[in-house]
Design a protein around this motif. Sequence first.
Motif, short mmCIF file in Angstrom:
data_model
loop_
_atom_site.label_atom_id
_atom_site.label_comp_id
_atom_site.label_asym_id
_atom_site.label_seq_id
_atom_site.Cartn_x
_atom_site.Cartn_y
_atom_site.Cartn_z
N ASN A 188 44.72 60.31 22.14
CA ASN A 188 44.16 60.55 21.66
C ASN A 188 42.49 61.02 21.82
N PHE A 189 42.31 59.73 22.20
CA PHE A 189 40.98 59.01 23.01
C PHE A 189 40.64 58.60 24.62
N GLY A 190 39.53 58.55 24.51
CA GLY A 190 40.10 58.29 26.31
C GLY A 190 39.95 57.01 26.66
N LEU A 191 40.25 56.58 27.28
CA LEU A 191 40.27 55.35 27.94
C LEU A 191 40.35 55.40 29.73
N LEU A 192 39.30 55.30 30.44
CA LEU A 192 39.30 54.52 31.41
C LEU A 192 39.88 53.34 32.40
N GLU A 193 40.27 53.07 33.53
CA GLU A 193 40.42 51.54 34.24
C GLU A 193 40.01 51.65 35.37
#
Length: 272
Positions: A188-193
Amino acid sequence: MVADIGALPKIVVTDLDGTFLSPDGSVSKINSDAVAQARRAGITFLVATGRAPRGLDPIRQMPGPNPVSVTSNGAILYDTADDSILQAVTIDPAVAQSVIMDLTEAIDGVTFAFEQGHRLALEPAYRTWDPVDDQPGMITGKALDLVRDRPFVKLLVQHKELTADDLAARAEPVVGDRLTVTHSAASNFGLLEVSAPGVSKASMLDRYCAELGVRPEEVAAFGDMPNDLEMLQWAGHAYAMADCHDSLLGTATVIGSNADSAVGRTITSWLS
């Protein structure tokens, strides 16, 4: 749904979280038995994951030989048996520094971490699944200081209020072609790789399979999230999980869920 695969693939490659691993993070007996059966049939089993090498314990615990694994979304080719990095594609620190400054200016509330293979460096505000004190080897500091600390293969960009899709939509125009942006988080939170330009699971698989003399059409791949898209487009036989990200629809044959051990059931169906 399981499509007729025709000739058996020479290599089966699978994502881990949401795909090969059960929801509790374990390898089911169905999946483990299917891998053993595939190996007896002469099929090579590979893992391609966004996880760092230190996150491969579920695979290490499987019976049989430990596989070579594509980790960190294709930035690292890792020998699980020897616990050694065979190949690594690092990010230019100067480029990362520029991207960090631009993202900080464009998106209020972003925090950063740096995946170094066996160690994670992160800002104090970056959220981890477990307390930092419980994870040996992790260090904290300011992003622009950490980026100069040592070579790293993945820049992690986090936002506690935006979803991963929303964060990607805002970050990708800022990053442009300087680095490769993807994500695999269903939280429910944003995480980019973020990886070096052109790095993906497919890029490392293509390189490794070429060394083995295996063509893409002789590979079957399984995945569920945007960081699997290039791999599924590259492989001759592509399978997506029932609850996969919308970006994968139309690219792969949709099978069951990881809760139902759909990867193992699909492999067994070929061998039956």
